[in-house]
Design an enzyme around this catalytic site. Structure first.
Site, mmCIF file in Angstrom:
data_model
loop_
_atom_site.group_PDB
_atom_site.id
_atom_site.type_symbol
_atom_site.label_atom_id
_atom_site.label_comp_id
_atom_site.label_asym_id
_atom_site.label_seq_id
_atom_site.Cartn_x
_atom_site.Cartn_y
_atom_site.Cartn_z
ATOM 1 N N SER A 81 0.807 -1.226 0.000
ATOM 2 C CA SER A 81 0.000 0.000 0.000
ATOM 3 C C SER A 81 0.833 1.266 0.000
ATOM 4 C CB SER A 81 -0.882 0.052 1.245
ATOM 5 O OG SER A 81 -1.865 -0.934 1.185
ATOM 6 N N HIS A 140 7.424 -4.060 5.452
ATOM 7 C CA HIS A 140 7.686 -3.141 6.574
ATOM 8 C C HIS A 140 9.147 -3.203 7.024
ATOM 9 C CE1 HIS A 140 3.423 -2.208 7.485
ATOM 10 N NE2 HIS A 140 3.209 -3.400 6.989
ATOM 11 N N ASP A 171 2.701 -10.739 5.595
ATOM 12 C CA ASP A 171 3.425 -10.494 4.349
ATOM 13 C C ASP A 171 4.198 -11.746 3.935
ATOM 14 O OD1 ASP A 171 2.541 -7.839 4.430
ATOM 15 O OD2 ASP A 171 4.211 -7.267 5.719
ATOM 16 N N ARG A 206 2.317 -9.253 15.228
ATOM 17 C CA ARG A 206 2.264 -7.871 14.754
ATOM 18 C C ARG A 206 0.882 -7.214 14.843
ATOM 19 N NH1 ARG A 206 2.735 -7.607 8.317
ATOM 20 N NH2 ARG A 206 1.342 -5.831 8.692
ATOM 21 N N ARG A 213 -2.337 0.749 13.084
ATOM 22 C CA ARG A 213 -2.040 1.958 12.312
ATOM 23 C C ARG A 213 -3.205 2.933 12.356
ATOM 24 N NH1 ARG A 213 -1.403 -0.883 6.566
ATOM 25 N NH2 ARG A 213 -3.490 -1.717 6.317
ATOM 26 N N ALA A 287 6.295 3.338 7.356
ATOM 27 C CA ALA A 287 5.817 4.276 8.382
ATOM 28 C C ALA A 287 4.532 3.874 9.088
ATOM 29 C CB ALA A 287 5.594 5.643 7.719
ATOM 30 N N LYS A 361 -7.394 2.185 6.316
ATOM 31 C CA LYS A 361 -6.807 2.598 5.035
ATOM 32 C C LYS A 361 -6.887 4.118 4.833
ATOM 33 C CE LYS A 361 -5.908 -1.602 3.422
ATOM 34 N NZ LYS A 361 -4.548 -2.090 3.181
ATOM 35 N N HIS A 500 0.315 -10.111 -0.066
ATOM 36 C CA HIS A 500 0.094 -9.524 -1.389
ATOM 37 C C HIS A 500 0.716 -10.443 -2.442
ATOM 38 C CE1 HIS A 500 0.115 -5.315 0.688
ATOM 39 N NE2 HIS A 500 -0.891 -6.078 1.069
HETATM 40 O O1 LIG Z 1 0.470 -3.621 6.892
HETATM 41 C C1 LIG Z 1 -0.192 -4.503 6.354
HETATM 42 O O2 LIG Z 1 -1.381 -4.704 6.616
HETATM 43 C C2 LIG Z 1 0.498 -5.432 5.395
HETATM 44 O O3 LIG Z 1 1.793 -5.696 5.836
HETATM 45 C C3 LIG Z 1 0.604 -4.807 4.053
HETATM 46 O O4 LIG Z 1 -0.662 -4.409 3.596
HETATM 47 P P1 LIG Z 1 -0.906 -2.992 2.895
HETATM 48 O O5 LIG Z 1 0.355 -2.661 2.184
HETATM 49 O O6 LIG Z 1 -2.030 -3.284 1.957
HETATM 50 O O7 LIG Z 1 -1.253 -2.036 3.945
HETATM 51 MN MN LIG Z 2 -2.875 -1.975 -0.069
HETATM 52 MN MN LIG Z 3 -2.296 -5.378 2.458
#
Ligand SMILES: O=C(O)[C@H](O)COP(=O)(O)O
Ligand SMILES: [Mn+2]
Ligand SMILES: [Mn+2]
Length: 557
Positions: A81, A140, A171, A206, A213, A287, A361, A500
């Site tokens: 992402s 990450h 991941d 995690r 986040r 981040a 998101k 992914h």
């Molecule tokens: O942080 C996450 O959820 C995954 O490691 C990566 O997912 P995202 O890149 O779609 O946020």
């Molecule tokens: Mn994404």
């Molecule tokens: Mn993802």
């Protein structure tokens, strides 16, 4: 571009008009792959996205969303992402955190720079703590970077090192944390043989410990704080491999959600709480899932949870995670400088912008989109709306998430006539895909498709334009495959892929406002996410800056 001649003013597009409403829809984790039963997008009923595909090749195509196309070190790196939204918003390809850290470690420059010299002050008398994701996912963090940093730090004077690990399984394959822990243990044991007092001090999964986040659930960070800083956790073990193996035996346990644990010595005392004078490095380069911990480690004033103790430490991030907030103040590697993003240009050219997603998101369509920058460029012209995500659940339980609420907010923003661009991220394919629950991911994809329909209907009503794309693959392939593309079996079962993928993603354009003659060019066959920004600028009636990756569209008379 010399500094003197610079102007934010974008040139008018010779053929395309201004003033059309544009809906920019990013489906998170929605790639294109061959149809089979592990392709949840194929299995799900997705009539809206299916109908867009009928516009191929003029109004529907695929774009690259992984590897070097988004600034990652190699073509084996799946998209994610951060890099996906950075590319979409910035319109150029920047060497991303993973690559910048590789370069800084390889050249040794990391040890010459300010951040390392700052933490080094603690080495003579105190402990160096390294906190982060133990994985080779490359999204990450990367374990090989941690290994190099461990070696480098000890060569540069660290005598006592404590590693606080977060297990992945998101991941990378679930269960892979055991192997990573063994690799890390071997590295630490090698350091011990050289007289360095180095060991793992704490850990946890995690998603349950530390890596929340966008402030969805501070409890997650608090659980980590208690283990990492205070040395307190419900589970105590003598070493990390035993810890992970034992905790994984609980029914339903998986790497992403392991409970917090601390490593204790023979007298049952935690081996590595953080105390005054210590140095701390959070070794994730990405981040979004580190800024909450970074705040807890850095801010004197802090009210998100009771820290109990706030040790006076020297703290550095692997990167600076937020350039606007300067968080953290000290960092080992400078982040990519992503300036002059399309969002900033468009706002400065009067494009009134609305952005929305749910919490998990939200930063993707704002912070990442704008080059890892928080806040508005111009609060009079922009509105960013965050719909609170459910917290404390895994999203396979609630696979529809807030897709329809996002769709409604976008619809209302479109119909209000107050905006020129309405941008959303629809998270379902990704967030549910990461749970590895195939059935739930099918439900998730259907919900995402319904949200798209709601937005496209509103675009239709106001005579606007749509761009529908994705940031990387996820839900289109839920199984690990061999080189021939066949599902890989382990103990007679297919290995579910929670991560992914390396797949390309679709991009579709259309809507009643799309000028006649607009179609995808044929001469950008390897186009990627970074080509989208120039495309969007064109659809707003502007020519993109010269240094942007080329547009995907042409106007044929
Ligand atoms: O942080 C996450 O959820 C995954 O490691 C990566 O997912 P995202 O890149 O779609 O946020
Ligand atoms: Mn994404
Ligand atoms: Mn993802």
């Amino acid at each position: 571009m010399g500094s003197t001649g610079f102007s934010w003013k974008l040139a008018d597009h010779p053929k395309l008009p201004k003033g059309k409403l544009l809906a920019m829809i990013v489906l998170d984790g929605w790639g294109e792959a061959s149809p089979d039963k592990f392709n949840c997008i194929h299995v799900a009923e997705t009539p809206t996205m299916d109908s867009l595909k009928n516009g191929a090749p003029d109004k529907w195509r695929l774009v690259r969303a992984h590897g070097t196309a988004v600034g990652l070190p190699t073509e084996d790196d799946m998209g994610n992402s951060e890099v996906g939204h950075n590319a979409l918003g910035a319109g150029r390809i920047f060497a991303q955190g993973a690559k910048l850290v590789d370069l800084a470690l390889a050249s040794g420059k990391i040890y010459d720079d300010e951040g390392f010299n700052y933490i080094k002050e603690s080495f003579a008398t105190n402990t160096l703590h390294l906190i982060g994701l133990m994985s080779d996912g490359g999204v990450h963090s990367r374990l090989d970077q941690l290994q190099l940093l461990l070696r480098g730090a000890s060569q540069h004077g660290a005598k006592r090192i404590r590693v606080h690990v977060l297990t992945d399984g998101r991941d990378v394959l679930d269960g892979s944390s055991v192997g990573f822990a063994e690799t890390l243990e071997a590295e630490l044991s090698d350091l011990r043989s050289k007289g360095i007092d180095a060991q793992v001090a704490s850990g946890g999964g995690r998603m349950y410990v530390t890596m929340d986040r966008y402030e969805n659930d501070w409890e997650v960070v608090k659980r980590g704080w208690d283990a990492q800083v205070l040395g307190e956790a419900p589970h105590k073990f003598k070493n990390v491999v035993e810890a992970i193996k034992t905790l994984r035996e609980a029914p339903g346990a998986n790497d992403q959600y392991l409970p917090p644990f601390v490593i204790v010595d023979d007298s049952e005392k935690a081996v590595g709480p953080v105390v005054d004078g210590d140095a701390v490095v959070t070794f994730n380069f990405r981040a979004d899932r580190m800024t909450m911990l970074a705040q807890a480690l850095e801010y004197e004033k802090f009210d998100k949870f009771d820290r109990v103790r706030f040790p006076k430490i020297r703290y550095a991030g692997m990167l600076q995670y937020d350039g606007e907030l300067k968080l953290p103040n000290h960092y080992l590697v400078s982040p990519p400088l992503i300036e002059r993003t399309s969002g900033e240009y468009l706002v400065k050219n009067g494009v009134r912008t609305f952005a929305c997603s749910e919490t998990v998101k939200f930063g993707h369509v704002t912070f990442f989109w704008n080059g890892n920058r928080s806040g508005y460029f111009n609060s009079e012209l922009e509105e960013y709306v965050e719909i609170p995500s459910d917290s404390g659940i895994t999203f396979n339980v609630q696979p529809k998430m807030k897709a329809l609420e996002i769709g409604e907010k976008a619809r209302d923003a479109i119909l209000s006539g107050k905006f020129d661009q309405v941008r959303v991220n629809i998270p379902n394919g990704d967030m549910v895909g990461h749970t590895g629950d195939v059935e739930a991911t099918v439900v998730a994809c259907k919900a995402a498709d319904e949200a798209v329909k709601m937005i496209l209907d509103a675009v239709e009503q106001v005579g606007g334009i749509y761009v529908v794309t994705a940031d990387h693959g996820n839900a289109e392939d839920m199984v690990k495959r061999n080189k021939k593309g066949e599902p890989l079996l382990k103990d007679g079962e297919v290995q579910i892929l929670t991560s992914h993928t390396l797949q390309p993603v679709p991009i579709a354009i259309g809507g009643p406002g799309l000028a006649a003659g607009v179609k995808f060019r044929k001469d950008v066959p390897s186009g990627g996410l970074a080509n989208v920004a120039a495309t969007v600028m064109n659809l707003h009636g502007f020519v993109a800056p010269d240094d942007y990756e080329t547009t995907l569209i042409e106007v044929v008379d």
